[in-house]
Design a protein around this motif. Sequence first.
Motif, PDB file in Angstrom:
ATOM      1  N   LYS A 192       0.982  -1.029   0.044  1.00  0.00           N
ATOM      2  CA  LYS A 192      -0.148  -0.161   0.070  1.00  0.00           C
ATOM      3  C   LYS A 192       0.820   1.413  -0.027  1.00  0.00           C
ATOM      4  O   LYS A 192       1.856   1.399   0.832  1.00  0.00           O
ATOM      5  N   ILE A 216      -3.980  15.677  -4.466  1.00  0.00           N
ATOM      6  CA  ILE A 216      -4.332  14.182  -4.316  1.00  0.00           C
ATOM      7  C   ILE A 216      -5.683  13.828  -3.928  1.00  0.00           C
ATOM      8  O   ILE A 216      -5.988  14.028  -2.828  1.00  0.00           O
ATOM      9  N   GLU A 261      -7.256  10.887  -2.846  1.00  0.00           N
ATOM     10  CA  GLU A 261      -7.229   9.193  -2.868  1.00  0.00           C
ATOM     11  C   GLU A 261      -8.539   8.378  -2.422  1.00  0.00           C
ATOM     12  O   GLU A 261      -8.898   8.380  -1.419  1.00  0.00           O
ATOM     13  N   PRO A 263      -7.603   2.863  -1.526  1.00  0.00           N
ATOM     14  CA  PRO A 263      -6.025   2.811  -1.404  1.00  0.00           C
ATOM     15  C   PRO A 263      -5.476   2.284  -2.430  1.00  0.00           C
ATOM     16  O   PRO A 263      -5.862   1.535  -3.226  1.00  0.00           O
ATOM     17  N   PHE A 264      -4.120   2.714  -2.660  1.00  0.00           N
ATOM     18  CA  PHE A 264      -3.354   2.186  -3.902  1.00  0.00           C
ATOM     19  C   PHE A 264      -2.336   1.558  -3.541  1.00  0.00           C
ATOM     20  O   PHE A 264      -1.583   1.532  -2.799  1.00  0.00           O
ATOM     21  N   ASN A 290      -3.680  -0.027 -10.244  1.00  0.00           N
ATOM     22  CA  ASN A 290      -3.916  -0.385  -8.895  1.00  0.00           C
ATOM     23  C   ASN A 290      -3.806  -1.959  -8.580  1.00  0.00           C
ATOM     24  O   ASN A 290      -4.518  -2.917  -9.136  1.00  0.00           O
ATOM     25  N   PRO A 316       0.874   5.422   0.460  1.00  0.00           N
ATOM     26  CA  PRO A 316       0.046   6.557   0.773  1.00  0.00           C
ATOM     27  C   PRO A 316       0.650   7.571  -0.373  1.00  0.00           C
ATOM     28  O   PRO A 316       1.761   8.360  -0.142  1.00  0.00           O
ATOM     29  N   ILE A 317       0.116   7.824  -1.377  1.00  0.00           N
ATOM     30  CA  ILE A 317       0.402   8.744  -2.329  1.00  0.00           C
ATOM     31  C   ILE A 317       0.928  10.139  -1.880  1.00  0.00           C
ATOM     32  O   ILE A 317       1.871  10.697  -2.370  1.00  0.00           O
ATOM     33  N   LYS A 318      -0.026  10.909  -1.224  1.00  0.00           N
ATOM     34  CA  LYS A 318       0.147  12.134  -0.948  1.00  0.00           C
ATOM     35  C   LYS A 318       1.347  12.243   0.094  1.00  0.00           C
ATOM     36  O   LYS A 318       2.203  13.008  -0.282  1.00  0.00           O
ATOM     37  N   THR A 321      -5.585  11.066  -8.939  1.00  0.00           N
ATOM     38  CA  THR A 321      -6.844  10.675  -8.549  1.00  0.00           C
ATOM     39  C   THR A 321      -6.568   9.134  -8.251  1.00  0.00           C
ATOM     40  O   THR A 321      -5.944   8.494  -9.670  1.00  0.00           O
ATOM     41  N   SER A 322      -6.980   8.468  -7.262  1.00  0.00           N
ATOM     42  CA  SER A 322      -6.534   7.098  -7.408  1.00  0.00           C
ATOM     43  C   SER A 322      -7.847   6.464  -6.906  1.00  0.00           C
ATOM     44  O   SER A 322      -8.816   6.760  -6.124  1.00  0.00           O
ATOM     45  N   LEU A 345      -4.409   4.500 -10.683  1.00  0.00           N
ATOM     46  CA  LEU A 345      -3.759   6.037 -10.418  1.00  0.00           C
ATOM     47  C   LEU A 345      -3.540   6.638 -11.554  1.00  0.00           C
ATOM     48  O   LEU A 345      -2.677   6.299 -12.535  1.00  0.00           O
TER      49      LEU A 345
END
Length: 807
Positions: free
Chosen positions: A657, A686, A688, A691-692, A803, A659-661, A728-729, A734
């Motif tokens: 996993k 971002i 989210e 979860p990505f 994803n 956490p993109i940001k 955007t995910s 993503l």
Amino acid sequence: MSHEHQFGHVFQLLPTPSVLLLSDAPKFTIAAVNNAYLEAMNFKEEDLIGKGIFEAFPDNPDDIISKGSSNLMNSLEQVISKMESHKIPVQKYNMLLPGTSKFRVGYFTVQNIPVKDDNKINYILHSVEDVTDKKNLEISFETERQRFNDLYLQAPSCMGILKGPNHVCEMANPIYLQLINKKNIIGKSIKEIRPETVEQGLIEILDQVYKTGKAFSANERPSKLDKEANGEIVDIYQDLLLQPHKDNTGNIDGIFFFFTDVTEKVESRKKIEESEKRYRELIENLPVATYSCDADGHILIYNKAAAVLWGRETEIEKDLWYGSGKIYNEDGNPIPFDKCPMAIALKEGKIMTDREIIIERPNGDRLNILSFPVPFLDSSGRVTGAVNVLVDITNRKKEQEKLWKLNKELSDYKHALDESFIVAITDQKGIIKHVNDNFCKISKFSREELIGQNHRIIKSGYHSKEYFLNMWKTISKGKTWKGELKNKAKDGSTYWVDTIITSFLDERGNPYQYVATRFDINERKKAEENIKKQNKELDFQNGEKEKRAAELVIANKKLAFQNEEKENRAAELGLSNKELLKINTELDRFVYSVSHDLRSPLTSILGLISFIEEDSREPDTLEQVKMIRASINRLDGFIKNILSYSQNNRTGLETKKIPIKKAINKIVDSVRNIKEAKGIYFQINIDEQKPFYSDWQRFNTILENLIFNAIKYHTKEVSGRYLKLTGTSDLDELKLSISDNGIGIEAAYHDKIFDMFYRLPGTTAGSGFGLYIVKETLEKMHGTIEVQSEKGVGTTFIITVKNLKNE
């Protein structure tokens, strides 16, 4: 008249408040009032005489419950109908205060007696007794009794009374009955009710309180309870109070017991104590340096690893978290204690992660440390302390330095190979992934035409199928193949190369790519071909000589002369072969020099740079040194890209996993303060939604390359510069765009910028390798990248990554 006079005299002397009522129902007119009545009711005689009893004393319209008038009417009617006296027990009346509309409440007993003459009722003697004070006392007593019952019945604690020396239960509230799971216990002794208490010493304590009159109390007293009366004993804890109970004469006749079941509290405290014990054991046994402190920074617990790291022992609850040591940043500058990660965690309640600092031990040694302080917060959000994990990365930093030098050597070695050899790299299936300039030059194909093809594109048809099968059999086993190949260039011409194919193996020992290094032997092969032709010519001429030997002596002489010439030429060819061998030997020595001897001068240059920076104060000299170091840094970036490229091809995806940001913010924070980023406004947006999941390391490689490129090729010293990251995910993918208003890229180069080692015309910065790695890495991650750019306006890179949550 004499009789009535006597009655009237007696009536006035009656101590009981009374009135004479006519029997004129339903009015019941007041005919006479004695003094006791006037005084008790606080009325004047003229206010009452001639009025009906219900007119003089009307009901309170706000009181619909007491029914005083209704009950009095019933009593008077009963006296008339039965011609006998009637008594009303205590009755509530609302008494109208004279001259007002207000009422006062009173309680009275009423006696209605018929006054008869010749079997006829002339009057009714209406006598009242004011029992208001008594009734109020009874009400107060009942209220207090009800309050006691409420307290007794609804109390959250067990209570009751045991009477006599045998401690017979006289009272017990519901919560006690619920605790012991019994009902009919009144009249039974404590031994009958709870036989399990005999062996617990409770009977002896009860006997002592009963005999001495001294109260007994105990907090969290352990006790055993046979709740189901089946012999299964459970442990409970009680806050117990036993108080002697006395009769009206002051003698002890029993014991008042009061206790609270605190089993849950005790067990909870024990669990907390056990949890704290495990917490301490955890910290003490952790292999990494760990300690915790209170809100003021005083150390509460630390482990052996922390003491080893600090180089000293510390005094619990006295020494502060920083002790007497010194703390520095990565550049070696001292950090004020209030700016250190632990101080910030205690002051602001923030979790500080992955912050590198340098600590100095008492002996002067300095260690590179990663600090991970985490604050403890109470329910109100107030900081109560913190725990800190310190990771010693000193050796890792040294290894990184070694790796940098090794990568530098690798880069130099690669450069030497590219300059000296014809190089190609393929995947395990033989698909070409990389060719150097020498390959393109000799094959006359462009790099774009070669990448993605196999080597059949230069196949000349000279070699047999078995020849290539043997080659593939060798390299697929991880062995090195050596041989000569005749290839065909784009224009149809052929050329010879001396080839070495080396297998690169993964962790399982299987080839994942092949590197072919070739040397142009075209001239040598031409020389060999000439020798073969000349040998054939010699053979032919020798045959001719043999045929003509018998015929012409002169021809023999001439032939002898020619043979001598041929021998001379053969000697010359032998010398040519020796010269070729010499050249090959010198080439091998050069390769050895590239791989080993070039490292020392470069290391010396880095050392000289450091000396010059420390000793020189000349601006021009320092500027030149700065340019040299910048070149080294660019080479370091190239090495990192090579490593990323190699790792991307050798290893599979490691899905986790992301956490993109957080990942983006971390990279942006690392570049905000570099010189090239000065004045650039960073905007991160971002969304989210879901979860990505993907490969975090590869994801960081992509972001770092794109963000660094955006900064590197931004417009210089212009206001309004920005770098926007928007994405955007969702469950599927993503989608992330990285936009800037930098120098931009002409449309003609949009398809070329992702080629290996391609650099835009007019640019000198960079290796031309970064965007190639980005595209290669995205393809590995099931992603794509596209560019939208206009020269002088700006550039936007749009990446789409699958994803991998469910894979």
